[in-house]
Design a protein around this motif. Sequence first.
Motif, mmCIF file in Angstrom:
data_model
loop_
_atom_site.group_PDB
_atom_site.id
_atom_site.type_symbol
_atom_site.label_atom_id
_atom_site.label_comp_id
_atom_site.label_asym_id
_atom_site.label_seq_id
_atom_site.Cartn_x
_atom_site.Cartn_y
_atom_site.Cartn_z
ATOM 1 N N MET A 280 9.601 -11.239 -18.302
ATOM 2 C CA MET A 280 10.010 -9.879 -18.662
ATOM 3 C C MET A 280 11.331 -10.088 -19.333
ATOM 4 N N LEU A 281 11.553 -9.419 -20.623
ATOM 5 C CA LEU A 281 12.793 -9.484 -21.189
ATOM 6 C C LEU A 281 13.673 -7.947 -20.955
ATOM 7 N N VAL A 282 14.606 -8.161 -20.454
ATOM 8 C CA VAL A 282 15.546 -6.787 -19.913
ATOM 9 C C VAL A 282 16.746 -6.661 -20.883
ATOM 10 N N HIS A 283 16.864 -5.627 -21.641
ATOM 11 C CA HIS A 283 17.793 -5.350 -22.624
ATOM 12 C C HIS A 283 18.742 -4.242 -22.113
ATOM 13 N N VAL A 284 19.882 -4.184 -22.080
ATOM 14 C CA VAL A 284 20.590 -3.209 -21.855
ATOM 15 C C VAL A 284 21.529 -2.707 -23.182
ATOM 16 N N ASP A 285 21.277 -1.187 -23.498
ATOM 17 C CA ASP A 285 22.341 -0.593 -24.408
ATOM 18 C C ASP A 285 23.237 -0.222 -23.969
#
Length: 95
Positions: free
Chosen positions: A1-6
């Motif tokens: 799973m790819l986790v992205h933080v804006d």
Amino acid sequence: MLVHVDAAYGGALAFSDAQKAKLDGIELANSITFDPHKWMFVPFACGTTLVRDGGNVLRDSFDISPEYLSEDRGFADAEYDFFRYGQMGHADSTR
């Protein structure tokens, strides 16, 4: 799973000793966006995306290689493919 933080707005907290704890866990993200222009008084066009193992992830996700740009097209007369050098980096790079 790819986790992205804006972290466009909140990312600047990383530079504050008093506030950086609010970003605990951000280092686990695969990618982070951060917009220095929002809090660091730099030109509006300055935005960043930080990607863990970025060269591979970004290239695998967004690079397209049409046949006319194929790495097997010859090009024996040049050491580097300068058209794509900025995207690909050099294989011997230590960055």
